[in-house]
Design a protein around this motif. Structure first.
Motif, PDB file in Angstrom:
ATOM      1  N   THR A  44      -8.348  -0.593   2.293  1.00  0.00           N
ATOM      2  CA  THR A  44      -9.653   0.578   2.726  1.00  0.00           C
ATOM      3  C   THR A  44      -9.319   2.307   3.365  1.00  0.00           C
ATOM      4  O   THR A  44      -8.558   1.741   3.950  1.00  0.00           O
ATOM      5  CB  THR A  44     -11.108   0.304   3.270  1.00  0.00           C
TER       6      THR A  44
ATOM      7  N   GLN B 210     -14.211  11.602  -0.373  1.00  0.00           N
ATOM      8  CA  GLN B 210     -13.775  10.218  -0.998  1.00  0.00           C
ATOM      9  C   GLN B 210     -12.968   9.743  -1.847  1.00  0.00           C
ATOM     10  O   GLN B 210     -12.269   8.859  -1.977  1.00  0.00           O
ATOM     11  CB  GLN B 210     -15.700  10.331  -1.962  1.00  0.00           C
TER      12      GLN B 210
ATOM     13  N   GLU C 230      -9.612   6.503  -1.591  1.00  0.00           N
ATOM     14  CA  GLU C 230      -9.283   6.314  -2.543  1.00  0.00           C
ATOM     15  C   GLU C 230      -7.851   6.236  -2.694  1.00  0.00           C
ATOM     16  O   GLU C 230      -6.951   5.381  -2.774  1.00  0.00           O
ATOM     17  CB  GLU C 230     -10.162   6.618  -3.472  1.00  0.00           C
TER      18      GLU C 230
ATOM     19  N   ASP D 255      -5.123   3.927  -2.157  1.00  0.00           N
ATOM     20  CA  ASP D 255      -3.767   3.175  -3.049  1.00  0.00           C
ATOM     21  C   ASP D 255      -2.952   3.621  -3.447  1.00  0.00           C
ATOM     22  O   ASP D 255      -2.024   2.719  -3.371  1.00  0.00           O
ATOM     23  CB  ASP D 255      -4.825   4.205  -4.654  1.00  0.00           C
TER      24      ASP D 255
ATOM     25  N   ALA E  67     -10.016   0.068  -2.032  1.00  0.00           N
ATOM     26  CA  ALA E  67     -11.341   0.605  -1.793  1.00  0.00           C
ATOM     27  C   ALA E  67     -11.539   1.808  -0.831  1.00  0.00           C
ATOM     28  O   ALA E  67     -10.720   2.088   0.015  1.00  0.00           O
ATOM     29  CB  ALA E  67     -12.903   0.021  -1.689  1.00  0.00           C
ATOM     30  N   GLY E  68     -11.875   3.323  -1.550  1.00  0.00           N
ATOM     31  CA  GLY E  68     -12.596   4.180  -0.398  1.00  0.00           C
ATOM     32  C   GLY E  68     -13.828   4.102  -0.085  1.00  0.00           C
ATOM     33  O   GLY E  68     -14.550   4.597  -1.107  1.00  0.00           O
TER      34      GLY E  68
END
Length: 217
Positions: free
Chosen positions: A145, A158, A162, A166, A185-186
């Protein structure tokens, strides 16, 4: 039966003590906690399903079996935690244990340049160490996260959170961590761990976390 259980729990507790590498203190590992809980359940079932004359024996048999089951996941995560702590000492990455979950907190100031999602090249050796342990302990799921502070636009934060999560995922996969184990997840600024009113707090909030969860429970 009570004497048998007391003796068994004593052996479990002594055998499952560990040393915290940061404080040097002795503590009861999660293996002992899980084994103890499993032993209690196993003893109750063993006694209940045995004849009156054999309840002590049944309780002991059940306690041993239950302890082995209860301690299995805890023991596996204990070993993984110990290796991670050994590999990550002095790197700035925090290792936190929450029951059977291990959480790695990677501060943004050592992982990424400001406003960027590309991993700093000098952080590669740290991630390599993490990847080696994760590849070895392949019975854990990995949830990555990304988090930001509250400055800047909501949409930008946001996307940045993310993208950073990633980036860590892609790097770990490139280091032979199975992609099917990893989710990302972000959350932008939604889950701060410190006050955004201070520079120190905002720095703490800019982070990537890896949550390691046992696949076998």
């Amino acid at each position: 039966m009570s004497r048998i259980l007391i003796a068994l729990f004593t052996v479990l507790a002594v055998g499952c003590m560990s040393t915290d590498p940061y404080t040097g203190e002795q503590k009861t590992s999660n293996t002992a906690k899980g084994a103890g809980a499993g032993a209690v359940v196993g003893a109750i079932i063993g006694a209940a399903t045995s004849s009156k004359d054999d309840r002590g024996k049944g309780a002991l048999t059940g306690a041993v079996a239950g302890g082995a089951i209860g301690g299995g996941v805890g023991f596996y995560m204990d070993k993984q935690e110990a290796q991670l702590r050994s590999q990550l000492q002095g790197t700035g990455v925090q290792v936190r244990r929450e029951g059977d979950t291990i959480r790695l907190v990677m501060p943004g100031n050592i992982t990424f340049d400001s406003g960027q999602s590309a991993i700093r090249s000098n952080f590669y050796p740290t991630l390599n160490s993490v990847a080696v342990v994760l590849a070895e302990f392949d019975r854990t799921a990995i949830r990555i996260t990304g988090h930001t502070d509250s400055t800047g636009g909501a949409d930008l934060n946001q996307r940045l959170s993310e993208a950073r999560a990633d980036s860590v995922r892609q790097y770990l996969v490139s280091q032979k961590v199975a992609s099917g184990r990893v989710q990302t997840a972000g959350y932008g600024p939604r889950y701060p761990i410190a006050s955004n009113d201070t520079a120190q707090g905002r720095e703490a909030n800019r982070r990537v976390e890896l949550e390691l969860l046992p696949l076998d429970r």
